[in-house]
Write an enzyme that holds these catalytic residues in place. Sequence first.
Site, PDB file in Angstrom:
ATOM      1  CD  GLU A   5     -10.999   5.464  19.447  1.00  0.00           C
ATOM      2  OE1 GLU A   5     -10.190   5.994  18.667  1.00  0.00           O
ATOM      3  OE2 GLU A   5     -12.147   5.928  19.635  1.00  0.00           O
ATOM      4  CD  GLU A   6     -15.089   7.703  19.925  1.00  0.00           C
ATOM      5  OE1 GLU A   6     -14.361   8.704  20.022  1.00  0.00           O
ATOM      6  OE2 GLU A   6     -15.542   7.310  18.837  1.00  0.00           O
TER       7      GLU A   6
ATOM      8  CG  ASP B 281     -16.094   6.907  15.387  1.00  0.00           C
ATOM      9  OD1 ASP B 281     -15.391   5.895  15.322  1.00  0.00           O
ATOM     10  OD2 ASP B 281     -15.774   7.918  16.031  1.00  0.00           O
TER      11      ASP B 281
ATOM     12  CD  GLU C 179     -11.466   4.925  14.712  1.00  0.00           C
ATOM     13  OE1 GLU C 179     -12.349   5.732  14.344  1.00  0.00           O
ATOM     14  OE2 GLU C 179     -11.331   4.556  15.889  1.00  0.00           O
TER      15      GLU C 179
ATOM     16  CG  HIS D 212     -17.408  12.114  17.457  1.00  0.00           C
ATOM     17  ND1 HIS D 212     -16.292  12.477  18.181  1.00  0.00           N
ATOM     18  CD2 HIS D 212     -17.290  10.779  17.273  1.00  0.00           C
ATOM     19  CE1 HIS D 212     -15.538  11.413  18.399  1.00  0.00           C
ATOM     20  NE2 HIS D 212     -16.136  10.375  17.838  1.00  0.00           N
TER      21      HIS D 212
ATOM     22  CG  ASP E 289     -15.395   3.294  23.282  1.00  0.00           C
ATOM     23  OD1 ASP E 289     -14.896   2.586  22.383  1.00  0.00           O
ATOM     24  OD2 ASP E 289     -14.828   4.305  23.737  1.00  0.00           O
TER      25      ASP E 289
ATOM     26  CG  HIS F 191     -13.913   2.472  19.073  1.00  0.00           C
ATOM     27  ND1 HIS F 191     -15.044   3.251  19.229  1.00  0.00           N
ATOM     28  CD2 HIS F 191     -13.225   3.023  18.037  1.00  0.00           C
ATOM     29  CE1 HIS F 191     -15.029   4.224  18.331  1.00  0.00           C
ATOM     30  NE2 HIS F 191     -13.940   4.110  17.596  1.00  0.00           N
TER      31      HIS F 191
END
Length: 382
Positions: free
Chosen positions: A137-138, A102, A166, A350, A71, A69
């Site tokens: 995805e997030e 990520d 991931e 994150h 995003d 992903h």
Amino acid sequence: MINTLELSKKLIEFKSITPKSAGSLEYIQKILKKKKFDCHLVEFGKERVKNLYASLKGGNGPVICFAGHTDVVPPGDTIEWKSNPFKASIKNGKLYGRGASDMKTAIASFIVATFQYLETTNYVFDGTISFLLTADEEGDAQYGTKEMINWLKKKKISINYCLVGEPTNPEKIGEMIKIGRRGSVNFILEISGMQGHVAYPEKAVNPVDHLIQINKELNKPFDKGSKNFQPTKLIITSIDTSNKVSNLIPGKIIVRFNVRFSDNFKSSEIIHIIKKRVRIITSNFKLSYKVSGESFINYSEILTDTLTQSIKKITKIDPELSTSGGTSDARFISKLCPVLEFGSIGKTMHKANEMIEIKNIEKLTQIYFEFLKIFFHQSANK
């Protein structure tokens, strides 16, 4: 030849906060088309969430897919960042920016590894290389990989094996491969009582008292885990009475919690257990829930052995096979084909000042290159 670091920097600079592509998938489509990939940019939902499927056939062998992903989660308070989260920066051999861990660098690594492999084979290899990339995805993940799996089925497009990029490694590149994931259910429990004055508790029903008793029930063990899974675990994330004063017994209390469960259970069984445990204490409650995914392992010896060989060749590390961590899009892909997860180091994902060491981007690219080389060599010699 495109450079992994430069491609990583370019992808970080797309402000692709979930579920927006912000040009990231369009850019990837552009560079894949230049390498003769057949590309499909597909949109779903009212927000027209973008997804990309691209493939290149080199022979009649199996289809290997790299999924991921573009995003990212919001940067949060930018004051906590030492640099612009959407302006990639390099300091002391580290690449900083939202998505550095990520998982934009994993996407860059696989793209570059693929291009390197195509050059060494002159586009002749026994199978197909494909990409399944999403910008959703997030967040809720309703219009991303989940919908793309349905799209692939409708188009009768087959994928035989999949690798999701991931960030699976705790400390070092090569430490851990995810071979499956625990299931996850999010709950909202509303316990009702009767509002009243704290000086007259006999004239009220305090839902906080009920919660204390319910909490003991909720935290009783579910299981001891299984061969591949940790024990099922319940974590309370929020308790709220909306009460701003100290002399009022609240009329209700709302509790939010999550259950990550092993393959000993299905989500429906977890929901049943939670309801039963609450009812032991009170019948005056409302329970809502959302299933994020079921537990799964979709094991393939060929896929696992190939990835393990590739990791050991580059890092000299024998990776752990694990099902720990949160949910990922592998839960959707597992319904289509065997799937593994392997990517960057997850320590800073994150977080403010998300980063990856540049040497690890290079290692990841080398591992993915070896993976393709070994995979298609084995396929050709079967």
